[in-house]
Design a protein around this motif. Structure first.
Motif, PDB file in Angstrom:
ATOM      1  N   TYR A 215      70.455  16.058  32.424  1.00  9.89           N
ATOM      2  CA  TYR A 215      69.443  17.543  33.287  1.00  9.89           C
ATOM      3  C   TYR A 215      68.072  16.742  34.288  1.00  9.89           C
ATOM      4  O   TYR A 215      67.907  16.759  35.361  1.00  9.89           O
ATOM      5  N   LEU A 216      67.429  16.648  33.178  1.00  7.93           N
ATOM      6  CA  LEU A 216      65.889  15.881  33.264  1.00  7.93           C
ATOM      7  C   LEU A 216      66.392  14.468  33.740  1.00  7.93           C
ATOM      8  O   LEU A 216      65.474  14.632  34.690  1.00  7.93           O
ATOM      9  N   ASP A 217      67.454  13.443  33.446  1.00  6.86           N
ATOM     10  CA  ASP A 217      67.268  12.596  34.038  1.00  6.86           C
ATOM     11  C   ASP A 217      67.362  12.055  35.163  1.00  6.86           C
ATOM     12  O   ASP A 217      67.025  11.939  35.958  1.00  6.86           O
ATOM     13  N   PHE A 218      68.055  13.162  35.598  1.00  9.04           N
ATOM     14  CA  PHE A 218      68.422  13.266  37.737  1.00  9.04           C
ATOM     15  C   PHE A 218      67.651  13.450  37.947  1.00  9.04           C
ATOM     16  O   PHE A 218      67.681  13.050  38.644  1.00  9.04           O
ATOM     17  N   LEU A 219      67.144  14.754  37.261  1.00  6.32           N
ATOM     18  CA  LEU A 219      65.586  15.469  37.725  1.00  6.32           C
ATOM     19  C   LEU A 219      65.089  14.675  38.225  1.00  6.32           C
ATOM     20  O   LEU A 219      64.140  14.315  39.398  1.00  6.32           O
ATOM     21  N   LEU A 220      64.184  13.688  36.984  1.00  6.99           N
ATOM     22  CA  LEU A 220      63.461  12.674  36.927  1.00  6.99           C
ATOM     23  C   LEU A 220      64.137  11.526  38.325  1.00  6.99           C
ATOM     24  O   LEU A 220      63.226  11.376  39.109  1.00  6.99           O
ATOM     25  N   THR A 221      65.440  11.143  38.046  1.00 11.22           N
ATOM     26  CA  THR A 221      65.886  10.334  39.165  1.00 11.22           C
ATOM     27  C   THR A 221      65.349  11.026  40.613  1.00 11.22           C
ATOM     28  O   THR A 221      65.673   9.338  41.524  1.00 11.22           O
ATOM     29  N   LEU A 222      65.683  11.951  40.960  1.00  8.86           N
ATOM     30  CA  LEU A 222      65.701  12.572  41.849  1.00  8.86           C
ATOM     31  C   LEU A 222      64.374  12.255  42.873  1.00  8.86           C
ATOM     32  O   LEU A 222      63.907  12.602  43.289  1.00  8.86           O
ATOM     33  N   GLU A 223      63.512  13.077  41.587  1.00  7.81           N
ATOM     34  CA  GLU A 223      62.071  12.460  42.281  1.00  7.81           C
ATOM     35  C   GLU A 223      61.278  11.185  42.778  1.00  7.81           C
ATOM     36  O   GLU A 223      61.316  10.781  43.679  1.00  7.81           O
ATOM     37  N   ARG A 224      61.779  10.284  41.642  1.00  2.72           N
ATOM     38  CA  ARG A 224      61.077   8.700  41.623  1.00  2.72           C
ATOM     39  C   ARG A 224      62.307   8.438  42.813  1.00  2.72           C
ATOM     40  O   ARG A 224      61.293   7.622  43.825  1.00  2.72           O
ATOM     41  N   ASN A 225      63.386   8.574  44.098  1.00  7.29           N
ATOM     42  CA  ASN A 225      63.993   8.395  44.459  1.00  7.29           C
ATOM     43  C   ASN A 225      63.889   9.365  45.899  1.00  7.29           C
ATOM     44  O   ASN A 225      64.422   8.869  46.637  1.00  7.29           O
ATOM     45  N   THR A 226      62.514   9.815  45.993  1.00  5.79           N
ATOM     46  CA  THR A 226      62.642  11.012  46.956  1.00  5.79           C
ATOM     47  C   THR A 226      61.824   9.396  47.941  1.00  5.79           C
ATOM     48  O   THR A 226      62.705  10.183  49.344  1.00  5.79           O
ATOM     49  N   ASP A 227      61.365   8.971  48.071  1.00  6.09           N
ATOM     50  CA  ASP A 227      60.725   8.203  49.259  1.00  6.09           C
ATOM     51  C   ASP A 227      61.948   7.095  49.088  1.00  6.09           C
ATOM     52  O   ASP A 227      62.232   6.596  48.896  1.00  6.09           O
ATOM     53  N   PRO A 228      62.662   7.210  50.542  1.00  3.09           N
ATOM     54  CA  PRO A 228      63.763   6.016  50.876  1.00  3.09           C
ATOM     55  C   PRO A 228      63.291   5.360  51.370  1.00  3.09           C
ATOM     56  O   PRO A 228      64.465   4.348  50.864  1.00  3.09           O
ATOM     57  N   ILE A 229      61.591   4.084  51.258  1.00  2.00           N
ATOM     58  CA  ILE A 229      61.517   2.875  51.118  1.00  2.00           C
ATOM     59  C   ILE A 229      61.614   2.810  49.581  1.00  2.00           C
ATOM     60  O   ILE A 229      63.159   1.583  49.510  1.00  2.00           O
ATOM     61  N   ASP A 230      61.498   2.989  48.169  1.00  3.73           N
ATOM     62  CA  ASP A 230      61.926   2.385  47.302  1.00  3.73           C
ATOM     63  C   ASP A 230      62.976   2.902  46.746  1.00  3.73           C
ATOM     64  O   ASP A 230      62.698   3.261  45.732  1.00  3.73           O
ATOM     65  N   SER A 231      63.528   3.980  47.284  1.00  6.46           N
ATOM     66  CA  SER A 231      64.787   4.093  46.820  1.00  6.46           C
ATOM     67  C   SER A 231      66.260   3.934  45.984  1.00  6.46           C
ATOM     68  O   SER A 231      66.015   2.802  46.348  1.00  6.46           O
ATOM     69  N   ASP A 232      66.790   3.883  44.625  1.00 11.49           N
ATOM     70  CA  ASP A 232      67.854   3.358  44.793  1.00 11.49           C
ATOM     71  C   ASP A 232      68.885   4.762  44.805  1.00 11.49           C
ATOM     72  O   ASP A 232      68.852   4.999  43.401  1.00 11.49           O
ATOM     73  N   LEU A 233      69.467   4.442  45.354  1.00  6.63           N
ATOM     74  CA  LEU A 233      70.689   5.524  45.095  1.00  6.63           C
ATOM     75  C   LEU A 233      71.740   5.763  44.374  1.00  6.63           C
ATOM     76  O   LEU A 233      72.628   6.404  43.537  1.00  6.63           O
ATOM     77  N   SER A 234      72.107   4.074  43.536  1.00  2.00           N
ATOM     78  CA  SER A 234      72.787   3.830  43.344  1.00  2.00           C
ATOM     79  C   SER A 234      72.329   4.692  41.235  1.00  2.00           C
ATOM     80  O   SER A 234      73.337   5.184  41.126  1.00  2.00           O
ATOM     81  N   VAL A 235      71.298   4.771  41.239  1.00  5.60           N
ATOM     82  CA  VAL A 235      71.156   5.143  39.791  1.00  5.60           C
ATOM     83  C   VAL A 235      71.043   6.570  40.113  1.00  5.60           C
ATOM     84  O   VAL A 235      71.566   7.600  39.315  1.00  5.60           O
TER      85      VAL A 235
END
Lengths: 859, 168
Positions: free
Chosen positions: A63-83
């Protein structure tokens, strides 16, 4: 052996009723528990609690991993949606396990957990649309997703906590269940262990007992073997077909067959004598056929057996049967009894010899005494004759001395005769009824003259209450008392002899009266007191010579007392006197009816016609006189035959029938008369005999007689009998008349004198004396050889009745004794009585001597 | 929150309707796309990249069993582990299996035997989506024996598998 000691019996009970059921019950329990334990262990082995914890913690991490991943990919510029998509898929997979996995089925029953998982799943399911949508939409949704995801933190947390708590509880439950199961298993195991332990102990004990029993059995076997091999009794074991199975050492020696030879052979062929083999075979066949064992267990039988060498041996055999593993066997116990039989024969021979010797001795004594007495009587008679001639003083003294010696010798011989009579065992006790006081008075009276010679007084008295009429053997008692009183007088000079009589309370056995003969004489020393009752014992030689005696008197007295069932003893102080005491049985009886003064019985009211059958002229004559005097008509028949003839020809009122007559005797004659046609057969017949033995009256009655009159005829008895005939109330007179007085001649009862006139009396008396002399002469000449017992009895009988007529009762009594003894073919007693007879006859003859008889008493 | 939820749900339904065709088009790609990377230690650079089709071509075996992670009994289809290793001709003592979330577990080579574990790529005849613990999942015949229902075996049953390292 079968009796177990007390504690193993309890043990046996416990074993059978406690431990065995316990173990049996526990075993299935153990199996059940074992299965349970196995299941638990299996559960433990496949336990999934660790996976649970892992999954629960992993939910939070992912759950925390997913939360962290969402936070990291908030910015559309450097986001990796596959993760983002990958972590979403990982979280989705993980939550799927919590929501659907078998592992969490129980946890999902907790409301909080279910609630949390549902919310989480709802979020994920809503999100799948965005996740699977184009990148632009996902990118745009990320901030929103982040917010929503972050809002789910408490649910994720509670998921973890509640799941963990549930699984902790479950694992606690599991542990405690396993613990309980293991505890139960332990209890059951321990119980079984204890049960098995106890059973083990029991089996140890049982084993010990079995071994002990085995040892005891072995011992018993060894004992039995020893007994069998050492006993002198031959033991043969055979099967039911009669073939030898086994035999012991004694059997080998007794019959001469070894076991090896005998085994399997037929017992019949081995030891049964040839002449009995048939019987043996039949008996055996019968036993095999019917199973009935005639001799088995029936005690010992005596048989003849054969040895190997063919010699015969007498055996005593007992059979027993026994069941063995090889079937039934017969065990024979055989004892060689040839020695026993031999000693039996020897013993019998020795006994016969001893008896013959005894008899010879008694005969010798009797004959010798008789042979001595006869010449002695001659000597004494001649001495009397000499003393009546003219003698000087010295000669007188010599003849007197000779007479004294002669009389002493006679006394000794008589004593020896008495002993011989006792030893022959032929002395019988004859009871009669008498008055004890009168009897003692007579003893005292008869001895007072004798005592007077020694300046001694003699008297008798009852101490305490006395007995009057008694039943006892008067004759023997008189002999005893005369002996004791005679001794007392002999040893007492200028003193006193008294007879004390006392009833014994309590009785001493049967003895109820004690008689004490007390004298103030010289007394008897203590050592002499023990032996004076022995034969041929006297007190001291000086005295014996002085008083004279064989030393047999007390010995005879002792025998007589014993014969009467009494006791005799002595107490004495030398110099002061002696007391001889007797304890005897006296049967007290009522006074007999005819005892007192004879009642006057009147003659019959009317005259009777009477037939008297009597062969002896004197008796017939007297009877006729007696009856005619009472007014009766008398017919005499001289023998049985003529009596029958008369009785059939003439109707008499009554017949008096003598018993012993030549030719046909009284009994036969009576039967003949009874067989006659009526009315002759119905005439009353009275036995008329000198045979006064009570048992004979029965015999008379059986022969058809109606009554009994004793000889000599006595008026009262005769009148009573005739009266009874008139009244038709005849009956056998049970009680014979009492013996007359023991005088040699009864002066008062000389019926002949009463009935006959002088010339008749003289004639009959002369005839009687001549008969008596003739009898004595005959008896003096070896009577057994010349006459024989039967003839002696007949002669004595004949003279006896006449003797009674003349009142010579002593002589009659003596003749009666001879007659009885001779009839019983008792040589010894006959000889003894014959020996005594001459004295009695001498006295009788003296008393009846016609020269001394005064004129007959007037009628 | 509730307003957000309802909004999200409506939007998601809408989006899903749009992308439905794209999803179906992507299926063939998924079969051809490499899903498993196998490295063998003895040859440093040797790496195999395998798609579901590659795996299906090696060997196929079905295991019908329940698992602790799913509900009910399912038919798993996959390539036996031993067949895979034989096919790739790699040897070693231990297989290190790694999942998408980098969960790694060591599987002894002895588990790679006939009747043993398979690398499942389909459940009940359908490919396993990543969201449902796919695309690859190491499955033991759990229901067949308690031996396979232990903590160790469960830990080896790695899902969302994407890499196998064969270690000397």
């Amino acid at each position: 052996m079968s009796q177990l000691p007390r504690y193993p019996r309890l043990f046996l009970f416990l074993k059978n009723w406690v431990f065995l059921p316990l173990v049996v019950l526990c075993l299935p329990l153990l199996v059940l528990l074992g299965q349970e334990v196995y299941r638990d262990l299996k559960l433990l082995r496949s336990a999934d609690t660790d996976t649970v914890q892992w999954t629960l913690s992993q939910v939070e991490i992912e759950y925390l991993d997913f939360l962290l991943t969402l936070e990291r990919n908030t910015d559309p510029i450097d986001s990796d949606l596959s993760v983002v998509r990958k972590d979403f898929d990982i979280l989705y997979s993980r939550v799927g396990i919590l929501g659907n996995g078998k592992l969490f089925a129980s946890t999902r029953e907790i409301a909080g957990f279910l609630h949390a998982i549902t919310e989480l799943q709802e979020f994920l399911d809503q999100t799948t649309g965005v996740m699977d949508g184009p990148d632009s939409i996902l990118q745009a949704a990320i901030p929103e997703l982040l917010t929503q995801t972050d809002a789910l933190r408490p649910q994720v947390r509670s998921l973890f906590i509640q799941g963990l708590a549930q699984f902790a509880r479950q694992s606690d439950d599991n542990r405690s269940r396993v613990f309980t199961t293991l505890t139960e298993l332990a209890i059951v195991s321990v119980t079984i262990l204890i049960g098995l332990g106890v059973l083990f102990l029991y089996s140890l004990l049982a084993n010990t007992q079995t071994r002990q029993r085995g040892r005891a059995l072995a011992r018993a076997n060894a004992h039995m073997q020893t007994i069998l091999s050492t006993t002198h009794e031959a033991i043969i074991v055979a099967d039911t077909k009669g073939n030898v199975v086994d035999l012991n050492a004694a059997a080998e020696t007794t019959f001469g067959y070894s076991l090896a030879v005998a085994k399997g052979q037929s017992i019949g062929a081995l030891i049964v004598p040839p002449n009995q083999q048939d019987a043996h075979r039949k008996g055996l066949a019968h036993m095999v056929r019917t199973g009935e064992k005639k001799f088995v267990g029936k005690g010992r039988v005596q048989l003849d057996a054969v040895r190997a060498d063919g010699s015969h041996v007498p055996v005593e055999m007992a059979l027993q049967s026994a069941k063995t593993e090889d079937g039934e066997v017969i065990i024979g116990f055989l004892r060689d009894i040839s020695h026993q039989l031999e000693s039996e024969t020897q013993l019998r021979r020795a006994r016969d010899q001893a008896l013959a010797g005894e008899k010879a001795k008694a005969n010798f004594l009797a004959v010798m005494s008789h042979e001595i007495r006869t010449p002695l009587n001659g000597l004494l008679g001649n001495l009397t004759l000499i003393s009546k001639t003219e003698l000087d003083a010295d000669q007188t003294t010599f003849t007197q001395n000779m007479e004294i010696s002669g009389r002493q010798l006679m006394h000794h011989v008589n004593s020896i005769l008495d002993i011989a009579k006792f030893e022959s065992g032929k002395t019988a006790v004859t009871h009669s009824v008498f008055h004890l006081g009168h009897f003692l008075q007579e003893i005292v009276d008869s001895q007072s003259g004798h005592a007077g010679h020694n300046q001694t007084t003699i008297e008798w008295e009852w101490l305490g209450s006395g007995l009057a009429w008694v039943k006892a053997d008067q004759t023997i008692l008189e002999q005893i008392l005369l002996n004791l009183v005679g001794n007392a007088i002999k040893f007492t000079h200028a003193g006193r002899v008294s007879i004390e009589v006392e009833r014994l309370t309590p009785h001493d056995g049967d003895c109820n009266v004690e008689l004490r003969i007390i004298d103030s004489g010289i007394g008897i020393s203590e050592e002499d007191q023990v032996r004076i009752f022995e034969d041929f014992e006297t007190c001291d030689s000086t005295y014996t010579r002085d008083s004279g005696g064989t030393g047999l008197g007390l010995g005879i007295a002792r025998r007589m007392v014993q014969l009467l069932g009494g006791k005799i003893g002595v107490e004495s102080t030398p110099g002061e006197g002696s007391v001889f005491w007797l304890r005897l049985p006296f049967l007290p009886v009522a006074e007999p009816a005819n005892s007192g003064k004879e009642e006057k019985i009147k003659a019959a009211d009317r005259s009777l016609s009477i037939l008297v059958a009597e062969d002896i002229e004197t008796n017939a004559f007297v009877a006729r006189r007696l009856l005619e005097r009472d007014g009766h008509t008398v017919t005499i028949a001289k023998d049985g035959l003529s009596a029958v003839a008369r009785a059939r020809a003439e109707l008499f009122d009554v017949i008096l029938m003598d018993i012993s007559m030549p030719g046909m005797d009284g009994l036969q004659a009576t039967q003949e008369i009874r067989n006659a046609p009526p009315p002759f057969c119905d005439i009353p017949i009275l036995a008329f005999s000198a045979n006064v033995l009570p048992e004979q009256t029965d015999h008379f009655r059986a022969s058809g007689m109606d009554g009994f009159i004793g000889k000599p005829l006595q008026l009262p008895e005769l009148r009573r009998a005739l009266q009874a005939v008139l009244e038709k109330s005849l009956s056998i007179n049970a009680a014979p008349p009492e013996n007359p007085q023991p005088d040699s001649v009864d002066e008062t009862a000389t019926m002949a004198q009463d009935l006959l006139d002088q010339s008749e009396y003289d004639t009959f008396l002369g005839r009687f004396l001549a008969e008596g002399d003739a009898l004595l002469a005959e008896l003096a000449q070896d009577p057994l050889m010349t006459l024989g017992l039967e003839s002696i009895a007949a002669k004595c009988h004949q003279i006896r009745s006449t003797a009674s007529l003349f009142g010579a009762s002593d002589f009659a009594t003596s003749l009666g004794h001879i007659e009885t003894a001779a009839k019983h073919e008792d040589t010894v007693v006959s000889l003894v009585e014959i020996a005594k007879l001459s004295d009695v006859w001498a006295a009788t003859r003296k008393a009846l001597d016609p020269n001394r008889t005064s004129a007959p008493v007037a009628e | 929150m509730t307003t957000n939820g309802i909004f999200s749900f409506a939007r998601a339904a809408f989006v899903a309707a749009i992308v439905a065709t794209q999803g179906i088009a992507g299926t063939t790609d998924a079969i051809e796309a490499p899903v498993l990377e196998v490295t063998a230690g003895q040859v440093p650079d040797q790496t195999f990249s395998l798609s579901v089709q590659d795996l299906r071509d090696i060997a196929v075996r079905n295991i019908v069993t329940s698992t602790i992670w799913t509900e009910g009994v399912h038919e798993f289809t996959g390539v036996p582990l031993y067949a895979l290793l034989q096919h790739l001709n790699v040897t070693g003592s231990t297989i290190q299996a790694v999942a998408l979330n980098d969960y790694a577990v060591s599987i002894p080579l002895s588990d790679a035997r006939t009747g043993g574990a398979i690398v499942a790529f389909a459940i009940d005849g359908q490919p396993i989506p990543r969201r449902e613990k796919g695309p690859l999942w190491i499955i033991y015949p759990f229901d067949q024996s308690p031996e396979y229902r232990t903590e160790t075996v469960y830990s080896r049953s790695i899902w969302q598998l994407n890499r196998l390292n064969i270690i000397e």
